[in-house]
Scaffold this active site. Structure first.
Site, PDB file in Angstrom:
ATOM      1  N   LYS A 162       0.092   5.456   8.378  1.00 39.35           N
ATOM      2  CA  LYS A 162       0.596   5.749   7.024  1.00 39.35           C
ATOM      3  C   LYS A 162      -0.565   5.886   6.043  1.00 39.35           C
ATOM      4  O   LYS A 162      -0.619   6.821   5.244  1.00 39.35           O
ATOM      5  CB  LYS A 162       1.527   4.596   6.583  1.00 39.35           C
ATOM      6  CG  LYS A 162       1.732   4.496   5.072  1.00 39.35           C
ATOM      7  CD  LYS A 162       2.482   3.224   4.681  1.00 39.35           C
ATOM      8  CE  LYS A 162       1.755   1.934   4.894  1.00 39.35           C
ATOM      9  NZ  LYS A 162       1.126   1.310   3.773  1.00 39.35           N
ATOM     10  N   THR A 208       0.863  -1.191   0.000  1.00 40.67           N
ATOM     11  CA  THR A 208       0.000   0.000   0.000  1.00 40.67           C
ATOM     12  C   THR A 208       0.892   1.231   0.000  1.00 40.67           C
ATOM     13  O   THR A 208       1.571   1.503   0.995  1.00 40.67           O
ATOM     14  CB  THR A 208      -0.910   0.033   1.241  1.00 40.67           C
ATOM     15  OG1 THR A 208      -1.639  -1.187   1.314  1.00 40.67           O
ATOM     16  CG2 THR A 208      -1.888   1.200   1.155  1.00 40.67           C
ATOM     17  N   LYS A 229      -8.088   1.087  -2.229  1.00 42.37           N
ATOM     18  CA  LYS A 229      -7.509   0.526  -0.999  1.00 42.37           C
ATOM     19  C   LYS A 229      -7.483   1.584   0.117  1.00 42.37           C
ATOM     20  O   LYS A 229      -7.817   1.314   1.272  1.00 42.37           O
ATOM     21  CB  LYS A 229      -6.102  -0.004  -1.312  1.00 42.37           C
ATOM     22  CG  LYS A 229      -5.209  -0.223  -0.123  1.00 42.37           C
ATOM     23  CD  LYS A 229      -5.678  -1.320   0.789  1.00 42.37           C
ATOM     24  CE  LYS A 229      -4.769  -1.423   2.012  1.00 42.37           C
ATOM     25  NZ  LYS A 229      -5.345  -2.239   3.061  1.00 42.37           N
TER      26      LYS A 229
HETATM   27  P1  NAP Z   1       5.649  -5.445   7.668  1.00 41.74           P
HETATM   28  O1  NAP Z   1       5.371  -6.668   8.427  1.00 41.74           O
HETATM   29  O2  NAP Z   1       6.035  -4.208   8.392  1.00 41.74           O
HETATM   30  O3  NAP Z   1       6.775  -5.813   6.576  1.00 41.74           O
HETATM   31  C1  NAP Z   1       7.346  -4.793   5.804  1.00 41.74           C
HETATM   32  C2  NAP Z   1       8.286  -5.364   4.789  1.00 41.74           C
HETATM   33  O4  NAP Z   1       8.953  -4.260   4.133  1.00 41.74           O
HETATM   34  C3  NAP Z   1       9.398  -6.233   5.368  1.00 41.74           C
HETATM   35  O5  NAP Z   1       9.733  -7.211   4.417  1.00 41.74           O
HETATM   36  C4  NAP Z   1      10.540  -5.219   5.528  1.00 41.74           C
HETATM   37  O6  NAP Z   1      11.813  -5.804   5.547  1.00 41.74           O
HETATM   38  C5  NAP Z   1      10.370  -4.434   4.264  1.00 41.74           C
HETATM   39  N1  NAP Z   1      11.036  -3.145   4.311  1.00 41.74           N
HETATM   40  C6  NAP Z   1      10.733  -2.096   5.107  1.00 41.74           C
HETATM   41  N2  NAP Z   1      11.568  -1.079   4.855  1.00 41.74           N
HETATM   42  C7  NAP Z   1      12.406  -1.503   3.877  1.00 41.74           C
HETATM   43  C8  NAP Z   1      13.488  -0.901   3.191  1.00 41.74           C
HETATM   44  N3  NAP Z   1      13.873   0.364   3.439  1.00 41.74           N
HETATM   45  N4  NAP Z   1      14.140  -1.639   2.249  1.00 41.74           N
HETATM   46  C9  NAP Z   1      13.751  -2.908   1.981  1.00 41.74           C
HETATM   47  N5  NAP Z   1      12.738  -3.517   2.600  1.00 41.74           N
HETATM   48  C10 NAP Z   1      12.071  -2.828   3.544  1.00 41.74           C
HETATM   49  O7  NAP Z   1       4.412  -5.016   6.767  1.00 41.74           O
HETATM   50  P2  NAP Z   1       3.129  -5.881   6.372  1.00 41.74           P
HETATM   51  O8  NAP Z   1       2.174  -5.859   7.508  1.00 41.74           O
HETATM   52  O9  NAP Z   1       3.587  -7.168   5.780  1.00 41.74           O
HETATM   53  O10 NAP Z   1       2.521  -4.921   5.247  1.00 41.74           O
HETATM   54  C11 NAP Z   1       3.069  -4.875   3.952  1.00 41.74           C
HETATM   55  C12 NAP Z   1       2.208  -3.901   3.129  1.00 41.74           C
HETATM   56  O11 NAP Z   1       0.869  -4.406   3.079  1.00 41.74           O
HETATM   57  C13 NAP Z   1       2.112  -2.499   3.727  1.00 41.74           C
HETATM   58  O12 NAP Z   1       2.086  -1.568   2.675  1.00 41.74           O
HETATM   59  C14 NAP Z   1       0.781  -2.509   4.488  1.00 41.74           C
HETATM   60  O13 NAP Z   1       0.206  -1.228   4.572  1.00 41.74           O
HETATM   61  C15 NAP Z   1      -0.035  -3.436   3.587  1.00 41.74           C
HETATM   62  N6  NAP Z   1      -1.110  -4.166   4.280  1.00 41.74           N
HETATM   63  C16 NAP Z   1      -0.889  -4.716   5.491  1.00 41.74           C
HETATM   64  C17 NAP Z   1      -1.922  -5.422   6.122  1.00 41.74           C
HETATM   65  C18 NAP Z   1      -1.739  -6.049   7.471  1.00 41.74           C
HETATM   66  O14 NAP Z   1      -2.741  -6.449   8.083  1.00 41.74           O
HETATM   67  N7  NAP Z   1      -0.536  -6.192   7.992  1.00 41.74           N
HETATM   68  C19 NAP Z   1      -3.152  -5.543   5.496  1.00 41.74           C
HETATM   69  C20 NAP Z   1      -3.348  -4.997   4.244  1.00 41.74           C
HETATM   70  C21 NAP Z   1      -2.296  -4.301   3.632  1.00 41.74           C
HETATM   71  P3  NAP Z   1      12.483  -6.218   6.975  1.00 41.74           P
HETATM   72  O15 NAP Z   1      11.876  -7.547   7.317  1.00 41.74           O
HETATM   73  O16 NAP Z   1      13.919  -6.263   6.682  1.00 41.74           O
HETATM   74  O17 NAP Z   1      12.110  -5.143   7.960  1.00 41.74           O
END
Ligand code: NAP
Length: 281
Positions: free
Chosen positions: A238, A95, A170
């Site tokens: 965010k 997102t 979204k």
């Molecule tokens: P998350 O658990 O915080 O994971 C974030 C990912 O991004 C990890 O792989 C992290 O790597 C990577 N990352 C962050 N900063 C980075 C950088 N500077 N360079 C390279 N990699 C980087 O997030 P998530 O919950 O999986 O969410 C992922 C996306 O889906 C987001 O945009 C979120 O808004 C969206 N989303 C989330 C949910 C939910 O329920 N969680 C639902 C719908 C949509 P590291 O492991 O090295 O930190």
């Protein structure tokens, strides 16, 4: 398309179960994550690990990207675009802001690659169950390539128009979620202040017309006063900011934003968004 070499970049809360679902469906997958430890469950499931973005890009035709925010996605796309990407399809499920998504699409197309945005609605449990809602934006032909994979990741996918439209949809559904969760938190605290305990109030809520999959899903954490992240609060902060950048300017959205910001200031960003209740208490 079964012969396409597939890659998954970003193994966070969402990326890990989503990538695992593709492996369970029988696809061979290469994987990359900035932090190496998160590669392990995927390696155990049979994925091929990479420790360099250009290298995984070099060896793949179809790349899923699931990263936290604009900064992470920009950093990784800079590396993806550092090599020859002709013919490669990037499916960005993160997102991010519609403007960045459009910019990335233009950059990919300039280098003769293909770009589809496909952010998702639904958190970790739907990601595990393969019941996400996928909100795509891009070209019909790229969406058609993605459909068999989306069928393994979600219960519904929609192509909403050109790049940017999926992300805008979204942001709209997430704004609704931010209001629902904040409203639920206020309701519980209001009831509690007036002598109606949490268990009773959640029972009433869940039995009422306002009872929803969301209220039911959040009930255990509200009762236990423990908020392990399904959807981290920092990502909701965010997304509210992204929606405001896209023109959301109502009194409610301003108030909601203040409350989530307070929760961020209380270091609740890594807890579930339901932890917003602590900022209201
Ligand atoms: P998350 O658990 O915080 O994971 C974030 C990912 O991004 C990890 O792989 C992290 O790597 C990577 N990352 C962050 N900063 C980075 C950088 N500077 N360079 C390279 N990699 C980087 O997030 P998530 O919950 O999986 O969410 C992922 C996306 O889906 C987001 O945009 C979120 O808004 C969206 N989303 C989330 C949910 C939910 O329920 N969680 C639902 C719908 C949509 P590291 O492991 O090295 O930190």
């Amino acid at each position: 398309m079964a012969t396409q070499r597939m890659a998954w970049i970003g193994l966070g809360h969402m990326g890990t179960p989503m990538a695992l679902n593709l492996i369970k469906a029988g696809y061979e997958l290469s994987v990359y994550n900035r932090t190496d430890e998160k590669l392990k469950p995927l390696i155990d499931a049979g994925a091929k690990p990479y420790r360099s973005v250009p290298e995984i890009c070099q060896d793949s035709d179809l790349l899923f990207v699931m990263l936290s925010d604009d900064t992470a996605v920009s950093v990784v796309f800079d590396q993806l675009l550092s090599i020859d990407i002709r013919g490669k399809l990037f499916i960005n499920m993160s997102t991010i802001s519609p403007d960045l998504s459009i910019k990335l699409s233009d950059m990919v197309l300039d280098k003769k690659g293909k770009y589809l945005e496909a952010p998702v609605s639904g958190s970790v449990k739907p990601a595990q169950d393969g019941t996400l809602i996928i909100l795509a934006g891009g070209k019909d032909e790229d969406y058609d390539i993605a459909i068999p994979y989306f069928e393994k990741l979600g219960k519904l996918s929609l192509l909403l128009g050109e790049v940017g439209q999926g992300t805008k949809a979204k942001l709209a559904i997430n704004y609704y979620m931010s209001v629902v969760v904040e409203g639920l938190a206020e309701t519980v605290l209001f009831a509690e202040k007036n002598g109606i305990d949490r268990e009773t109030m959640m029972f009433i809520t869940n039995e009422s017309a306002c009872g929803s999959p969301m209220s039911k899903m959040k009930t255990p954490s509200i009762l236990q006063e423990n908020y392990p992240a399904a959807f981290p609060l920092k990502h909701m902060m965010k997304d509210i900011g992204l929606a405001q950048g896209q023109g959301l300017n109502t009194d409610t959205s301003k108030a909601i934003s203040t409350v989530y910001k307070k929760a961020m200031d209380m270091n609740l960003g890594d807890e579930d968004l339901m932890a917003v209740i602590k900022a209201l208490k």
